[in-house]
Design an enzyme around this catalytic site. Structure first.
Site, PDB file in Angstrom:
ATOM      1  N   ASP A 109       0.822  -1.213   0.000  1.00  0.00           N
ATOM      2  CA  ASP A 109       0.000   0.000   0.000  1.00  0.00           C
ATOM      3  C   ASP A 109       0.855   1.262   0.000  1.00  0.00           C
ATOM      4  O   ASP A 109       0.406   2.319  -0.435  1.00  0.00           O
ATOM      5  CB  ASP A 109      -0.910   0.041   1.241  1.00  0.00           C
ATOM      6  CG  ASP A 109      -1.893  -1.111   1.290  1.00  0.00           C
ATOM      7  OD1 ASP A 109      -1.927  -1.904   0.323  1.00  0.00           O
ATOM      8  OD2 ASP A 109      -2.619  -1.227   2.289  1.00  0.00           O
ATOM      9  N   ASP A 195      -2.330   5.946  -2.864  1.00  0.00           N
ATOM     10  CA  ASP A 195      -1.737   4.785  -2.209  1.00  0.00           C
ATOM     11  C   ASP A 195      -1.033   3.980  -3.305  1.00  0.00           C
ATOM     12  O   ASP A 195      -1.550   3.881  -4.438  1.00  0.00           O
ATOM     13  CB  ASP A 195      -2.812   3.890  -1.579  1.00  0.00           C
ATOM     14  CG  ASP A 195      -3.306   4.405  -0.218  1.00  0.00           C
ATOM     15  OD1 ASP A 195      -2.948   5.526   0.182  1.00  0.00           O
ATOM     16  OD2 ASP A 195      -4.071   3.653   0.436  1.00  0.00           O
ATOM     17  N   HIS A 246      -7.419   0.183  -3.887  1.00  0.00           N
ATOM     18  CA  HIS A 246      -6.344  -0.733  -4.284  1.00  0.00           C
ATOM     19  C   HIS A 246      -6.818  -1.665  -5.405  1.00  0.00           C
ATOM     20  O   HIS A 246      -7.857  -2.306  -5.305  1.00  0.00           O
ATOM     21  CB  HIS A 246      -5.801  -1.522  -3.086  1.00  0.00           C
ATOM     22  CG  HIS A 246      -5.391  -0.593  -1.965  1.00  0.00           C
ATOM     23  ND1 HIS A 246      -5.242  -0.999  -0.680  1.00  0.00           N
ATOM     24  CD2 HIS A 246      -5.100   0.742  -1.974  1.00  0.00           C
ATOM     25  CE1 HIS A 246      -4.878   0.035   0.075  1.00  0.00           C
ATOM     26  NE2 HIS A 246      -4.797   1.106  -0.697  1.00  0.00           N
ATOM     27  N   ASP A 248      -5.500  -4.404  -6.588  1.00  0.00           N
ATOM     28  CA  ASP A 248      -5.054  -5.802  -6.654  1.00  0.00           C
ATOM     29  C   ASP A 248      -6.067  -6.833  -6.154  1.00  0.00           C
ATOM     30  O   ASP A 248      -5.704  -7.990  -5.909  1.00  0.00           O
ATOM     31  CB  ASP A 248      -3.679  -5.980  -5.989  1.00  0.00           C
ATOM     32  CG  ASP A 248      -3.589  -5.399  -4.602  1.00  0.00           C
ATOM     33  OD1 ASP A 248      -4.590  -4.828  -4.122  1.00  0.00           O
ATOM     34  OD2 ASP A 248      -2.513  -5.500  -3.994  1.00  0.00           O
ATOM     35  N   CYS A 354      -0.964  -7.850  -1.248  1.00  0.00           N
ATOM     36  CA  CYS A 354      -0.915  -6.667  -0.376  1.00  0.00           C
ATOM     37  C   CYS A 354       0.207  -6.770   0.656  1.00  0.00           C
ATOM     38  O   CYS A 354       0.825  -5.761   1.009  1.00  0.00           O
ATOM     39  CB  CYS A 354      -2.217  -6.518   0.402  1.00  0.00           C
ATOM     40  SG  CYS A 354      -3.678  -6.311  -0.602  1.00  0.00           S
TER      41      CYS A 354
HETATM   42  N1  ABU Z   1      -6.533  -3.750   0.160  1.00  0.00           N
HETATM   43  C1  ABU Z   1      -7.196  -4.435  -0.868  1.00  0.00           C
HETATM   44  C2  ABU Z   1      -8.703  -4.491  -0.623  1.00  0.00           C
HETATM   45  C3  ABU Z   1      -9.485  -4.433  -1.884  1.00  0.00           C
HETATM   46  C4  ABU Z   1     -10.909  -4.962  -1.794  1.00  0.00           C
HETATM   47  O1  ABU Z   1     -11.471  -5.011  -0.696  1.00  0.00           O
HETATM   48  O2  ABU Z   1     -11.487  -5.364  -2.784  1.00  0.00           O
END
Ligand code: ABU
Length: 378
Positions: A109, A195, A246, A248, A354
């Protein structure tokens, strides 16, 4: 012009991995309520806990993080860990105060490697303002060892009240649906905010998701910084993700020409062209094993943590142990799959991708989009 570096070298998400930072749950605290984050206990009206996480929760997460480190080492990867940090300490700046910090479980992050350059993100939440600190000793080590290593810290936003749009959290679902193409979330556009985990690296091409944690000013800063270094920066949007944070768990490149996509979060119409006209295949991930309501009570991420896999190479992928449907799909796509338990890490903000930051992968910067029409900033 960037060049390959002995110490820091990583251009994409899949090349053979040589050195990686794996996060740590030591001294982790619950994320506090603040204008950029409203944590809630899943499927309950209970108040969200505050202060340090329990020793038991920390030990369970650390055991799984160590399991990841051991697996990586068994594949010849050098594993590094963050420095201890007191996350229970409050933060007070001229612009804000917050009662405690969060944790160093998710280096992804905060930190990103762009070839031979390390970039520390601005971050978007107050409790994460100083989250670069557990990685600073490592950054100094890399920077001191090799004069070709570049190190950039992005401008810190004020994180003052005026940077946030607090009413965002109160919007009913219908309003979110109505406004899904506005891409306005809990941060406004006045300051540079991003981020690192909103980016995905595909050689010369970098994808950046506009989200609750990355705004248009942040993407503009990244373009101005990266374009002169030979990168092309593409903004991507997932309008059906009403709380995007995020990239990913949404759009996960696995090898040249292949991206794992989230069936609940399609790309904004038109943005798929760049991939299709360069012969990339977009393959939907299967439904995760857990529903959103079944995710751990203190976990603030979605069920799509299932997709948060980590590539050791273009043919080897680490996947959460219980995500059998995804493991089967990856095997069908000719990957060697390494399942490991990681569910106790979920409440710290992420899963396998992550919880890591790749410092060195083999390979150089390649152009995987030869048919791309790209207009750089004037
Ligand atoms: N930190 C990744 C969380 C992404 C999501 O909850 O889809």
């Amino acid at each position: 012009m960037q060049q390959n570096s002995v110490i820091v070298n990583s251009w994409n998400e899949w090349d053979p991995l040589r050195e990686m930072v794996v996060g740590s749950a030591d001294n982790a605290n619950f994320e506090p309520t603040e204008p950029g984050s409203k944590p809630a206990v899943r499927a309950s009206d209970e108040a969200f806990p505050t202060g340090p996480k329990s020793k038991e929760a920390i030990d369970l997460a650390n055991e799984e993080l160590q399991g990841l480190a051991d697996l990586l080492e068994s594949h010849g990867v050098t594993v590094r860990r963050p420095e201890p940090h007191d996350f229970s300490a409050p933060v007070r700046t001229p612009d804000f105060e917050v009662e405690n910090q969060y944790c160093a479980v998710c280096p992804r992050d905060v930190m990103i490697t762009m070839g031979n350059e390390i970039i520390e993100a601005t971050m978007s939440r107050r409790a994460r303002y100083f989250e670069y600190q557990p990685y600073r000793k490592l950054v100094y080590e890399y920077w001191n060892k090799d004069s070709r290593v570049e190190w950039t810290t992005a401008p810190k936003p004020s994180m003052a009240d005026g940077m946030y749009r607090e009413e965002f959290w109160e919007w009913p679902l219908e309003k979110r649906h109505e406004r899904m193409h506005d891409f306005e979330f809990c941060i406004n556009q006045d300051e540079v905010i991003f981020d690192a985990a909103d980016m995905s690296r595909l050689g010369r091409d970098i994808l950046v998701q506009e989200s609750m944690t990355t705004n248009r000013a942040g993407i503009h800063w990244l373009k101005r910084h990266l374009e002169p270094r030979g990168f092309r920066v593409h903004t991507v949007h997932f309008p059906l993700d009403f709380f995007p944070s995020h990239i990913d768990c949404t759009f996960v490149p696995l090898r040249p020409g292949l991206i794992l996509t989230n069936p609940d979060r399609p790309l904004r119409e038109g943005e798929e062209k760049m991939f299709l006209s360069n012969d990339w295949e977009l393959v939907d991930a299967p439904e995760p094993v857990l529903s959103n309501n079944e995710m751990p009570a203190y976990c603030q991420s979605s069920k799509w943590l299932s997709m948060n896999v980590l590539s050791i190479s273009p043919t080897k992928v680490i996947c959460e142990e219980q995500e059998k449907p995804l493991q089967d799909l990856l095997a069908k796509l000719d990957f060697e799959v390494y399942p490991i338990p990681f569910r106790h890490v979920f409440e710290y903000g992420g899963s396998l991708h992550c919880a890591t930051w790749d410092v060195h992968r083999e390979g150089t910067r390649e152009d995987y989009f030869p048919n791309l029409q790209y207009t750089p900033l004037p």
